[in-house]
Scaffold this motif. Sequence first.
Motif, PDB file in Angstrom:
ATOM      1  N   GLN A  28       4.477 -10.332  -1.350  1.00 61.71           N
ATOM      2  CA  GLN A  28       3.072 -10.086  -1.670  1.00 61.71           C
ATOM      3  C   GLN A  28       2.793  -8.593  -1.831  1.00 61.71           C
ATOM      4  O   GLN A  28       2.038  -8.189  -2.714  1.00 61.71           O
ATOM      5  CB  GLN A  28       2.173 -10.697  -0.603  1.00 61.71           C
ATOM      6  N   ALA A  29       3.415  -7.777  -0.990  1.00 63.15           N
ATOM      7  CA  ALA A  29       3.256  -6.332  -1.125  1.00 63.15           C
ATOM      8  C   ALA A  29       3.789  -5.866  -2.476  1.00 63.15           C
ATOM      9  O   ALA A  29       3.154  -5.041  -3.150  1.00 63.15           O
ATOM     10  CB  ALA A  29       3.980  -5.616   0.016  1.00 63.15           C
ATOM     11  N   ASN A  30       4.926  -6.402  -2.894  1.00 60.28           N
ATOM     12  CA  ASN A  30       5.482  -6.037  -4.193  1.00 60.28           C
ATOM     13  C   ASN A  30       4.569  -6.478  -5.329  1.00 60.28           C
ATOM     14  O   ASN A  30       4.402  -5.764  -6.319  1.00 60.28           O
ATOM     15  CB  ASN A  30       6.873  -6.653  -4.384  1.00 60.28           C
ATOM     16  N   LYS A  31       3.957  -7.647  -5.217  1.00 64.88           N
ATOM     17  CA  LYS A  31       3.075  -8.148  -6.277  1.00 64.88           C
ATOM     18  C   LYS A  31       1.780  -7.355  -6.381  1.00 64.88           C
ATOM     19  O   LYS A  31       1.265  -7.148  -7.466  1.00 64.88           O
ATOM     20  CB  LYS A  31       2.752  -9.628  -6.047  1.00 64.88           C
ATOM     21  N   GLY A  33       1.232  -4.207  -4.857  1.00 66.72           N
ATOM     22  CA  GLY A  33       1.382  -2.773  -4.725  1.00 66.72           C
ATOM     23  C   GLY A  33       0.749  -2.239  -3.443  1.00 66.72           C
ATOM     24  O   GLY A  33       0.678  -1.032  -3.233  1.00 66.72           O
ATOM     25  N   ASN A  34       0.307  -3.135  -2.571  1.00 69.22           N
ATOM     26  CA  ASN A  34      -0.333  -2.754  -1.316  1.00 69.22           C
ATOM     27  C   ASN A  34       0.602  -3.112  -0.162  1.00 69.22           C
ATOM     28  O   ASN A  34       0.792  -4.288   0.141  1.00 69.22           O
ATOM     29  CB  ASN A  34      -1.679  -3.473  -1.169  1.00 69.22           C
ATOM     30  N   LEU A  54       6.384   3.094   1.778  1.00 72.55           N
ATOM     31  CA  LEU A  54       6.995   1.786   1.536  1.00 72.55           C
ATOM     32  C   LEU A  54       6.868   1.416   0.056  1.00 72.55           C
ATOM     33  O   LEU A  54       7.783   0.845  -0.536  1.00 72.55           O
ATOM     34  CB  LEU A  54       6.358   0.713   2.413  1.00 72.55           C
ATOM     35  N   GLY A  55       5.724   1.753  -0.545  1.00 71.65           N
ATOM     36  CA  GLY A  55       5.547   1.510  -1.978  1.00 71.65           C
ATOM     37  C   GLY A  55       6.604   2.224  -2.801  1.00 71.65           C
ATOM     38  O   GLY A  55       7.132   1.673  -3.766  1.00 71.65           O
ATOM     39  N   ASP A  56       6.920   3.454  -2.410  1.00 71.14           N
ATOM     40  CA  ASP A  56       7.968   4.210  -3.110  1.00 71.14           C
ATOM     41  C   ASP A  56       9.332   3.554  -2.908  1.00 71.14           C
ATOM     42  O   ASP A  56      10.124   3.441  -3.839  1.00 71.14           O
ATOM     43  CB  ASP A  56       8.026   5.653  -2.599  1.00 71.14           C
ATOM     44  N   ILE A  57       9.601   3.115  -1.696  1.00 67.59           N
ATOM     45  CA  ILE A  57      10.889   2.505  -1.387  1.00 67.59           C
ATOM     46  C   ILE A  57      11.097   1.215  -2.181  1.00 67.59           C
ATOM     47  O   ILE A  57      12.190   0.952  -2.687  1.00 67.59           O
ATOM     48  CB  ILE A  57      11.012   2.243   0.132  1.00 67.59           C
TER      49      ILE A  57
END
Length: 168
Positions: A28-31, A33-34, A54-57
């Motif tokens: 869900q974070a990947n979808k 971006g949060n 984490l978004g960068d990683i």
Amino acid sequence: MQKAAHPASIDRNGVLILIRSTLLALNQANKTGNYTVLRDLGSPNFQANSAAGLGDIFASQRKQALDFSAVAVLDPQLTLLPQIEPNGMLHIAGFFPSVPLQVNFELLFEPVNRQWKVYGVSVNLTSGGPQAPDTPAAEPPKRAVTGPPPDGPSIAVQAKKGTKAVKP
């Protein structure tokens, strides 16, 4: 004398909840971006990573629009049964036999206030379906922060006290 890893005293449902909730939070974070919820679900050491960090990683997975929501309904095949490492962390590894891409995972959880909290996440996707092993007696990797396999995207995050996780 160094302590050895030993089997964890955790039931099947507990294992499934830890695996699925962690991987679905990452998905869900990947979808979206949060990465705030993923970060907040982690241990204090994992939270040393900012949501933006984490978004960068995980930017590579996000850009590739990788979807591993199948973990919600498929049963994982464990390659490393839940065990307590000498440092007290719960270590689990395995895969979801999905097609066309198989979701491989390795997770570390840190005990915080009598709960297991995410400490380390390693996820990669490889071609699904039956495959012959590389060697007859090949053992699965033991650590979550090894280099990525050559045949698929991989991400590993494991916070260390006082440092930020970086791309492997």
